[in-house]
Motif scaffolding. Structure first.
Motif, PDB file in Angstrom:
ATOM      1  N   TRP A 172     -36.868   4.202 -10.496  1.00  0.00           N
ATOM      2  CA  TRP A 172     -37.508   3.336 -11.495  1.00  0.00           C
ATOM      3  C   TRP A 172     -39.014   3.548 -11.484  1.00  0.00           C
ATOM      4  N   ARG A 173     -39.596   3.579 -10.282  1.00  0.00           N
ATOM      5  CA  ARG A 173     -41.057   3.700 -10.195  1.00  0.00           C
ATOM      6  C   ARG A 173     -41.540   5.003 -10.808  1.00  0.00           C
ATOM      7  N   PRO A 201     -54.979  13.519 -12.720  1.00  0.00           N
ATOM      8  CA  PRO A 201     -53.895  14.000 -11.852  1.00  0.00           C
ATOM      9  C   PRO A 201     -52.951  12.854 -11.510  1.00  0.00           C
ATOM     10  N   PHE A 202     -51.672  13.176 -11.397  1.00  0.00           N
ATOM     11  CA  PHE A 202     -50.667  12.171 -11.057  1.00  0.00           C
ATOM     12  C   PHE A 202     -50.640  12.018  -9.541  1.00  0.00           C
ATOM     13  N   GLU A 203     -51.120  10.880  -9.062  1.00  0.00           N
ATOM     14  CA  GLU A 203     -51.233  10.638  -7.621  1.00  0.00           C
ATOM     15  C   GLU A 203     -50.706   9.244  -7.311  1.00  0.00           C
ATOM     16  N   VAL A 204     -49.412   9.087  -7.362  1.00  0.00           N
ATOM     17  CA  VAL A 204     -48.782   7.796  -7.124  1.00  0.00           C
ATOM     18  C   VAL A 204     -47.905   7.887  -5.882  1.00  0.00           C
ATOM     19  N   ILE A 205     -48.015   6.894  -5.007  1.00  0.00           N
ATOM     20  CA  ILE A 205     -47.165   6.851  -3.818  1.00  0.00           C
ATOM     21  C   ILE A 205     -45.747   6.529  -4.265  1.00  0.00           C
ATOM     22  N   ARG A 234     -50.066   0.199   1.313  1.00  0.00           N
ATOM     23  CA  ARG A 234     -51.525   0.158   1.444  1.00  0.00           C
ATOM     24  C   ARG A 234     -51.988   0.946   2.671  1.00  0.00           C
ATOM     25  N   LEU A 235     -51.207   0.897   3.743  1.00  0.00           N
ATOM     26  CA  LEU A 235     -51.542   1.689   4.933  1.00  0.00           C
ATOM     27  C   LEU A 235     -51.461   3.184   4.636  1.00  0.00           C
ATOM     28  N   ILE A 236     -50.483   3.577   3.837  1.00  0.00           N
ATOM     29  CA  ILE A 236     -50.367   4.983   3.435  1.00  0.00           C
ATOM     30  C   ILE A 236     -51.582   5.394   2.608  1.00  0.00           C
ATOM     31  N   ALA A 237     -51.961   4.532   1.671  1.00  0.00           N
ATOM     32  CA  ALA A 237     -53.105   4.842   0.805  1.00  0.00           C
ATOM     33  C   ALA A 237     -54.394   4.950   1.611  1.00  0.00           C
ATOM     34  N   ASN A 238     -54.552   4.120   2.641  1.00  0.00           N
ATOM     35  CA  ASN A 238     -55.789   4.124   3.433  1.00  0.00           C
ATOM     36  C   ASN A 238     -55.891   5.328   4.359  1.00  0.00           C
ATOM     37  N   GLN A 239     -54.712   5.879   4.771  1.00  0.00           N
ATOM     38  CA  GLN A 239     -54.684   7.067   5.635  1.00  0.00           C
ATOM     39  C   GLN A 239     -55.530   6.909   6.887  1.00  0.00           C
ATOM     40  N   ILE A 240     -55.384   5.768   7.560  1.00  0.00           N
ATOM     41  CA  ILE A 240     -56.085   5.539   8.819  1.00  0.00           C
ATOM     42  C   ILE A 240     -55.125   5.781   9.975  1.00  0.00           C
ATOM     43  N   PRO A 241     -55.604   6.349  11.105  1.00  0.00           N
ATOM     44  CA  PRO A 241     -54.730   6.543  12.266  1.00  0.00           C
ATOM     45  C   PRO A 241     -54.211   5.202  12.783  1.00  0.00           C
ATOM     46  N   LEU A 242     -52.943   5.169  13.176  1.00  0.00           N
ATOM     47  CA  LEU A 242     -52.306   3.931  13.618  1.00  0.00           C
ATOM     48  C   LEU A 242     -51.703   4.119  15.004  1.00  0.00           C
TER      49      LEU A 242
END
Length: 413
Positions: free
Chosen positions: A297-298, A317-321, A387-395
């Motif tokens: 759907w998304r 550019p198409f940049e959707v998670i 949101r964590l994926i979008a931020n791309q910060i080490p976890l």
């Protein structure tokens, strides 16, 4: 050749095509706009077909992207029942089934797909059904009467959702999957196991690693015979083995085609002024990534909107998670980002038997997550994961595994 004053044309009046048409008008395009579809219905979303519409709790209006009145008010010409037969990119024109030719300025291919047929199952039998369209859903709904013996071929999401609905309607359900686990092509093993346990607990007779020898019955399917000799008497067979993308039009016109119609980052095909979106579109999530299609759907929603903006001259550019969900009885499965049928990096237990699975890259950045829980209980966590994926910060893997550490706190950190 790009004819002056030629219309924008969308081939495919499903979810992606309908959303593109509405977006073009919302963005201020006032020129001639033509939406061409194989079905007689206005554009609609497909997820409810195996749920609300199949259960009888929803009708077409409840899953429509727009209706005929709205199309007329927006001056969107909806050509139904007169599909495109030939595409001529060099001359910016296409030919309809009735033989007439239509010029276009720019074109969007949102041709979607059709239910994949199983060669070993005869199609002339009236109680062998597929589920891809609204009309197919209505035919299946009429057949799902209490105590009906249903055999479902295919243990992917369509097969599983039909199984859940059929059980809720009082049918006896046997589900056949050729592979070693359910939805094994797209889900990690723990989620496959959770699906299997749930369906068996709800009374679905799930058979894994099975192959069909033949169907018995001359005028109707009366039983399914497996290769190992088992005989499964049935009143109804539902085949749910995936979707076949409608790439034939593009391929015949010389466009680059793989498992779908291939596009660049802007959703442009290999032909000038032709774009693609939705289930039929094969794209890269990252410039160096591999081509993929997403039947969600998304993807239909976001690519339909995005293609419309670029049809108007955008270079976005198409940049959707990516992400998808599936409802199974009273449980829900949700994903975001890139997940795989491999083992996740980290898992976390959540309330009432649910869990979250996380995929980290070499730098400990979140690439994907999936959740399993009652109802919609994992939705908030999956949103935070996005949101964590979008931020791309080490976890910290330990923090992700610890249910006492909130994902919101990790996001703030």
């Amino acid at each position: 050749m790009n004819p002056a004053n030629a219309p924008l044309v969308i081939v495919g009046a499903g979810h992606a095509g309908g959303r593109a048409a509405l977006t073009l008008r919302a963005e201020g395009y006032r020129g001639r706009l033509i939406l061409i579809g194989d079905e007689v219905h206005p554009p609609y979303e497909r997820p409810p077909l195996s749920k609300g519409l199949l259960q009888g709790t929803m009708e077409l209006a409840g899953c429509s992207v727009c209706d005929s009145v709205q199309l007329a008010e927006l001056d969107i010409e909806h050509l139904a029942g007169n599909p495109v037969k030939t595409l001529d990119p060099a001359l910016h024109r296409l030919q309809l089934a009735d033989g007439s030719w239509l010029q276009y300025a720019r074109l969007l291919l949102a041709t979607g797909g059709r239910a994949r047929r199983l060669s070993s199952v005869p199609e002339h039998l009236p109680n062998v059904l597929y589920l891809r369209t609204h009309d197919e859903a209505l035919a299946l709904r009429a057949s799902l009467q209490p105590n009906t013996r249903v055999v479902i071929i295919g243990g992917g999401f369509i097969g599983l959702e039909v199984a859940a609905t059929a059980r809720a309607l009082g049918c006896s359900v046997t589900l056949l999957e050729a592979g070693p686990r359910l939805a094994g092509r797209v889900l990690p093993e723990r989620l496959s196991d959770a699906l299997l346990e749930l369906h068996r607990r709800q009374g679905v007779d799930v058979r894994l690693n099975v192959a069909i020898e033949t169907l018995l019955g001359a005028t109707r399917a009366e039983a399914v015979q497996l290769v190992d000799g088992q005989l499964l008497p049935c009143d109804l067979i539902v085949v749910g083995i995936g979707m076949q993308p409608n790439t034939e039009l593009a391929s015949a016109a010389g466009l680059e085609v793989g498992q779908g119609i291939r596009v660049d980052a802007q959703l442009r095909t290999s032909a000038p002024d032709i774009y693609a979106a939705g289930d039929v579109c094969e794209f890269r999530l990252h410039p160096q990534g591999s081509f993929q299609r997403q039947e969600t759907w998304r993807n239909a929603e976001t690519q339909g909107r995005h293609a419309a903006l670029n049809l108007l001259g955008g270079e976005l550019p198409f940049e959707v998670i990516p992400g998808f969900w599936s409802d199974q009885f009273d449980w829900g499965l949700q994903t975001t980002g890139v997940i795989a049928n491999t083992e996740p990096t980290v898992s976390r237990t959540v309330s009432e038997g649910g869990f979250l699975l996380f995929y980290l890259d070499a730098e400990q950045r979140l690439q994907g997550a999936c959740g399993w829980g009652q109802g919609n209980s994992v939705a908030k966590d999956i949103k935070l994961c996005e949101r964590l994926i979008a931020n791309q910060i080490p976890l910290s893997a330990d923090a992700l595994a610890d249910a006492n550490v909130s994902l919101k706190q990790l996001l703030r950190n």
